[in-house]
Enzyme design. Structure first.
Site, PDB file in Angstrom:
ATOM      1  N   CYS A 134      15.533  47.417 -12.235  1.00 20.57           N
ATOM      2  CA  CYS A 134      16.679  48.289 -12.465  1.00 20.57           C
ATOM      3  C   CYS A 134      16.222  49.313 -13.504  1.00 20.57           C
ATOM      4  CB  CYS A 134      17.836  47.449 -13.012  1.00 20.57           C
ATOM      5  SG  CYS A 134      19.021  48.410 -13.956  1.00 20.57           S
ATOM      6  N   LYS A 157       2.403   4.580   1.424  1.00 17.83           N
ATOM      7  CA  LYS A 157       2.542   5.081   2.790  1.00 17.83           C
ATOM      8  C   LYS A 157       2.161   6.553   2.771  1.00 17.83           C
ATOM      9  CE  LYS A 157       5.691   5.105   6.715  1.00 17.83           C
ATOM     10  NZ  LYS A 157       5.567   6.472   7.156  1.00 17.83           N
ATOM     11  N   CYS A 197      20.943  48.948  -8.641  1.00 18.91           N
ATOM     12  CA  CYS A 197      21.091  47.703  -9.400  1.00 18.91           C
ATOM     13  C   CYS A 197      22.460  47.089  -9.087  1.00 18.91           C
ATOM     14  CB  CYS A 197      20.966  47.989 -10.886  1.00 18.91           C
ATOM     15  SG  CYS A 197      21.446  46.578 -11.899  1.00 18.91           S
ATOM     16  N   LYS A 210      10.976   3.456   2.004  1.00 25.11           N
ATOM     17  CA  LYS A 210      10.850   4.899   1.824  1.00 25.11           C
ATOM     18  C   LYS A 210      11.310   5.338   0.432  1.00 25.11           C
ATOM     19  CE  LYS A 210       9.845   7.367   5.005  1.00 25.11           C
ATOM     20  NZ  LYS A 210      10.123   7.671   6.366  1.00 25.11           N
ATOM     21  N   ASP A 218       1.355  10.330   3.834  1.00 18.29           N
ATOM     22  CA  ASP A 218       2.043  11.284   4.699  1.00 18.29           C
ATOM     23  C   ASP A 218       1.008  12.119   5.448  1.00 18.29           C
ATOM     24  OD1 ASP A 218       4.319  12.125   5.767  1.00 18.29           O
ATOM     25  OD2 ASP A 218       4.982  13.350   4.073  1.00 18.29           O
ATOM     26  N   CYS A 244      24.654  47.477 -12.597  1.00 17.48           N
ATOM     27  CA  CYS A 244      25.057  48.754 -13.212  1.00 17.48           C
ATOM     28  C   CYS A 244      24.937  49.934 -12.256  1.00 17.48           C
ATOM     29  CB  CYS A 244      24.240  49.023 -14.466  1.00 17.48           C
ATOM     30  SG  CYS A 244      22.536  49.487 -14.119  1.00 17.48           S
ATOM     31  N   GLU A 293       0.855  -1.197   0.000  1.00 18.87           N
ATOM     32  CA  GLU A 293       0.000   0.000   0.000  1.00 18.87           C
ATOM     33  C   GLU A 293       0.886   1.240   0.000  1.00 18.87           C
ATOM     34  OE1 GLU A 293      -3.765  -0.235   2.990  1.00 18.87           O
ATOM     35  OE2 GLU A 293      -1.800  -0.537   3.772  1.00 18.87           O
ATOM     36  N   TYR A 306      -7.898   7.058   5.206  1.00 18.61           N
ATOM     37  CA  TYR A 306      -7.846   5.680   4.694  1.00 18.61           C
ATOM     38  C   TYR A 306      -7.468   4.773   5.848  1.00 18.61           C
ATOM     39  CZ  TYR A 306      -8.068   6.624  -0.341  1.00 18.61           C
ATOM     40  OH  TYR A 306      -8.480   6.971  -1.599  1.00 18.61           O
ATOM     41  N   ARG A 328      -2.098   9.040  17.791  1.00 24.47           N
ATOM     42  CA  ARG A 328      -1.152   8.025  18.221  1.00 24.47           C
ATOM     43  C   ARG A 328      -0.446   8.433  19.524  1.00 24.47           C
ATOM     44  NH1 ARG A 328       4.269   7.340  16.902  1.00 24.47           N
ATOM     45  NH2 ARG A 328       4.984   5.205  17.196  1.00 24.47           N
ATOM     46  N   CYS A 367      22.290  49.044 -18.686  1.00 27.57           N
ATOM     47  CA  CYS A 367      22.678  47.979 -17.751  1.00 27.57           C
ATOM     48  C   CYS A 367      23.184  46.778 -18.547  1.00 27.57           C
ATOM     49  CB  CYS A 367      21.485  47.575 -16.894  1.00 27.57           C
ATOM     50  SG  CYS A 367      21.839  46.198 -15.798  1.00 27.57           S
TER      51      CYS A 367
HETATM   52  S1  IVH Z   1       0.746   0.159   8.797  1.00 24.79           S
HETATM   53  C1  IVH Z   1       2.242  -1.056  13.269  1.00 24.79           C
HETATM   54  N1  IVH Z   1       0.143   1.279   6.530  1.00 24.79           N
HETATM   55  O1  IVH Z   1       3.267   5.305   8.906  1.00 24.79           O
HETATM   56  C2  IVH Z   1       2.038   0.151  12.461  1.00 24.79           C
HETATM   57  N2  IVH Z   1       1.078   2.638   8.221  1.00 24.79           N
HETATM   58  O2  IVH Z   1       5.935   5.191   9.993  1.00 24.79           O
HETATM   59  C3  IVH Z   1       1.221  -0.220  11.300  1.00 24.79           C
HETATM   60  N3  IVH Z   1       1.303   4.990   7.597  1.00 24.79           N
HETATM   61  O3  IVH Z   1       2.280   5.295  12.245  1.00 24.79           O
HETATM   62  C4  IVH Z   1       1.206   0.850  10.329  1.00 24.79           C
HETATM   63  N4  IVH Z   1       0.452   4.799   5.593  1.00 24.79           N
HETATM   64  O4  IVH Z   1       0.784   6.496  10.585  1.00 24.79           O
HETATM   65  C5  IVH Z   1       0.645   1.468   7.748  1.00 24.79           C
HETATM   66  N5  IVH Z   1      -0.485   2.114   4.473  1.00 24.79           N
HETATM   67  C6  IVH Z   1       0.026   2.310   5.695  1.00 24.79           C
HETATM   68  C7  IVH Z   1       0.447   3.569   6.154  1.00 24.79           C
HETATM   69  C8  IVH Z   1       0.975   3.696   7.419  1.00 24.79           C
HETATM   70  C9  IVH Z   1       0.960   5.623   6.488  1.00 24.79           C
HETATM   71  C10 IVH Z   1       1.925   5.652   8.776  1.00 24.79           C
HETATM   72  C11 IVH Z   1       1.285   5.298  10.075  1.00 24.79           C
HETATM   73  C12 IVH Z   1       2.394   4.810  10.947  1.00 24.79           C
HETATM   74  C13 IVH Z   1       3.592   5.376  10.267  1.00 24.79           C
HETATM   75  C14 IVH Z   1       4.832   4.599  10.573  1.00 24.79           C
END
Ligand code: IVH
Length: 678
Positions: free
Chosen positions: A432, A121, A414, A320, A123, A417, A119, A229, A142, A438
């Site tokens: 200028c 990740k 300037c 990453k 932000d 010049c 999936e 999500y 969290r 110039c």
């Molecule tokens: S699984 C045990 N899936 O990334 C933790 N995390 O760096 C399970 N995050 O705290 C997390 N997208 O906030 C999971 N598809 C995804 C994610 C995801 C973003 C975040 C999440 C977690 C952090 C860890």
């Protein structure tokens, strides 16, 4: 008698039915992205429910779709202890590191290959949602992993988070985990609104999402474009688990949770690698920011076997992406001079690798921008580069600022010049005032003159122009055509052959077109289109040179500002001298056939258009008239034949009436156009 006694529909039933219906449409709209009814129909249902609830407040429940608007501001957030800790993930940054991770798992589990759930990740920030008997009763951040903040009121305002679950087979207690984030377009709009209100813009969507969710006033959160999500779960009571993580995600989807559409089950390292490649390519097209991919072992029994290391699961890993943001130091802020004298502050940076390239400069655009960001020499700044976008300074790391870093100021002279720097009232650009005196403006003007879409002088690159000006061989564009091969070949790194080639290219460029020549002159705000329009309207350079400000405004797309720039340009004697020398050197173009104006139905008639028209814009009206041969002028005079007056016509209408000019309303105007078009 029986007729007049209506059996009342029980209010409770009616309300429950409405809620069910609204929840259904909400899910279709916000989760599935596939609405079945119009916004107006949806609003109608919601209003009906609000009215019913107002009449029967005792029937309001926390899972009602009316309860998403935010409540009273809180003095502070309560604390929530997570029954199952919220962990974080270990990271890998390369294919090799991922292979090692996979290899370790295969050895531990004694298997050959592993199926993973992959999936994006996201932000954003992690959130835990607690449902009892299908109703959302609490949402928490969290925090430190074992306890977080109670943000229930705020989370209720996020439309894609269900307040009530769908179906029947959800567990009695269900804790769902996922990411709250802000899509890129919502982020842009929010920042625009913030600046309009005179408030600070957010540095990135992640900060904007965090700031929005941690608002004590949930009514503010309700105005923020947050989405959600889910990607996992925490504490669950009374449920027979499926065998696979992906099957559990399917259940979550059925119960109404938004699950990432990009979730895929992939096989082994190869599958993970292919997923990675495909997602990296699509990264900038995704509607939200991601910083990597999360891979989780799909079999839940294997997940259990692997367990956890300190604060992260052993069965999952974050792969990453290369960072798109880095911190670096500002070595200097230089001020660059452009072709029209515009001064641009540019931050020179300690080289930093970000978003796949090494960045050494970032534009600060103009004085206001530089001051708004308050970037100072010596500061540490966050540099970001998203996709193909030009790298920019996103923000200053204030905690690292030394007290003696001085604020940036636009110079008053300037830097090249020494001429005075001017900044017109209401303008953002400082300039200028040296004009072609110039050297830098000359260099930029020559580069523009030689460029492909202007005179197209092959082989005359930026470096060479700088060399020629610095060596005193050239001071303005007219000097180009008197350069000799022997002069050129004396320049450093200029072989005889290249000198000959350049002379040939200069010769060739003399045969040009009027639009190209006009564009090449570099008149302020005269781009290619305006140059074309001018050329086609007047046909000859002489006519353009002699046109008055009023007459110039009759040309499509030319308004008062551009007309004034053109007049200023042709009123400066050194510009006329340069043009004359160019023509003497043999610059030429074929005649232009100006479309036969006299044959057109409205030839010789002068129109003025004012007020708001309902069926077309003023610009469209102007173009229509010009097509029929009419002149369109900006102001009413005795020479005006017709005034086209739309709604809210002001002083021009008064003047026309005073002068006895014929006035056409929109209908009359359209009738005339139709007739002439026949
Ligand atoms: S699984 C045990 N899936 O990334 C933790 N995390 O760096 C399970 N995050 O705290 C997390 N997208 O906030 C999971 N598809 C995804 C994610 C995801 C973003 C975040 C999440 C977690 C952090 C860890």
């Amino acid at each position: 008698m029986t007729d007049s006694v209506k059996r009342p529909i029980p209010k409770k039933k009616q309300i429950e039915q409405l809620r069910k219906e609204i929840n259904y449409h909400n899910h279709r709209y916000y989760v599935l992205d596939d609405p079945e009814i119009s916004d107006a129909q949806y609003d109608h249902l919601l209003t009906e429910l609000i009215n019913l609830e107002q009449l029967n407040p005792e029937l309001i429940t926390i899972d009602s779709p009316t309860q998403r608007v935010g409540g009273e501001p809180l003095p502070e957030f309560g604390e929530v202890k997570h029954r199952v800790p919220m962990l974080s993930l270990n990271n890998v940054f390369s294919d090799e590191e991922f292979q090692e991770f996979n290899h370790r798992l295969c050895e531990t589990l004694d298997v050959d290959t592993i199926d993973y759930v992959a999936e994006p990740k996201l932000d954003g920030l992690a959130i835990s949602l607690l449902y009892e008997n299908g109703v959302l009763i609490r949402a928490a951040t969290r925090g430190d992993g074992s306890s977080g903040e109670d943000v229930t009121q705020n989370v209720r305002t996020i439309q894609s988070i269900p307040l009530k679950l769908q179906g029947e087979d959800y567990p009695a207690i269900l804790e769902v985990r996922g990411e709250v984030f802000m899509p890129k377009d919502g982020f842009e709009k929010l920042n625009y609104r913030q600046l309009e209100k005179g408030e600070k813009a957010f540095v990135n969507p992640r900060n904007a999402a965090a700031g929005s969710l941690r608002q004590l006033d949930s009514k503010v959160t309700a105005t923020r474009p947050l989405k959600f999500y889910c990607y996992g779960w925490g504490y669950i009571e009374s449920m027979v688990f499926p065998k696979l993580h992906s099957e559990m995600m399917e259940h979550l989807r059925e119960w109404g949770f938004p699950v990432q559409p990009d979730l895929e089950v992939v096989k082994g390292v190869k599958g993970c690698h292919e997923y990675y490649k495909a997602l990296v390519d699509r990264r900038n097209q995704l509607p939200y920011e991601i910083d990597g991919i999360v891979y989780k072992v799909n079999r839940l029994d294997l997940q259990a076997d692997l367990g956890f290391v300190s604060r992260a699961p052993r069965f999952a890993i974050a792969r990453k992406f290369p960072p798109q943001e880095e911190v670096t130091r500002v070595l200097a802020i230089d001020v660059q001079v452009g072709r029209t004298g515009a001064l641009t502050p540019v931050a020179r940076l300690e080289p930093v690798f970000v978003g796949g390239v090494t960045v050494t400069n970032a534009t600060l655009h103009n004085e206001d921008e530089a001051q708004r960001k308050d970037v100072r020499v010596g500061d540490y700044v966050v540099v970001r580069r998203a996709g193909d976008v030009i790298p920019e300074v996103a923000s200053v790391v204030l905690s690292k600022r030394r007290h003696d870093n001085a604020p940036f100021k636009m110079p008053v002279h300037c830097p090249v010049c020494g001429s005075d720097v001017e900044r017109g009232e209401g303008e953002t650009i400082s300039r200028c005032s040296g004009g072609l005196f110039c050297p830098q403006q000359s260099i930029e003007a020559i580069k523009h003159f030689a460029s492909r879409r202007a005179m197209d002088i092959a082989g005359l690159g930026d470096k060479l122009v700088e060399q020629l000006v610095e060596n005193g061989l050239l001071s303005d564009v007219s000097g180009l055509y008197t350069l000799t091969a022997s002069q050129l070949s004396k320049l450093e790194r200029m072989a005889e052959k290249s000198a000959d080639n350049l002379i040939a290219a200069l010769e060739k460029s003399k045969n040009t077109t009027l639009p190209r020549f006009l564009f090449a002159l570099g008149i302020r705000e005269v781009g290619e289109t305006t140059a074309h329009n001018l050329a086609n309207f007047y046909g000859t350079l002489d006519k353009i040179k002699q046109a008055s400000r009023e007459e110039l405004q009759e040309v499509p797309d030319i308004g008062t500002v551009v007309a004034a720039h053109i007049i200023t340009f042709f009123h400066q004697s050194h510009n006329i001298e340069v043009i004359d020398r160019l023509l003497e050197s043999g610059v030429n173009w074929p005649d232009i056939e100006v479309s036969d104006i006299d044959c057109k139905p409205l030839a010789g008639k002068t129109f003025v258009v004012t007020g708001t028209l309902s069926t077309l814009s003023r610009q469209e009206a102007k173009e229509l008239l010009q097509k029929l041969g009419a002149k369109v002028s900006g102001s009413v005079s005795k020479k005006t034949d017709y005034l086209v007056a739309g709604e809210k016509a002001g002083s021009k209408l008064d003047k026309a009436e005073a002068l006895g000019v014929e006035v056409l309303d929109e209908e009359g105007f359209l009738r005339m156009i139709d007739k002439e078009n026949e």
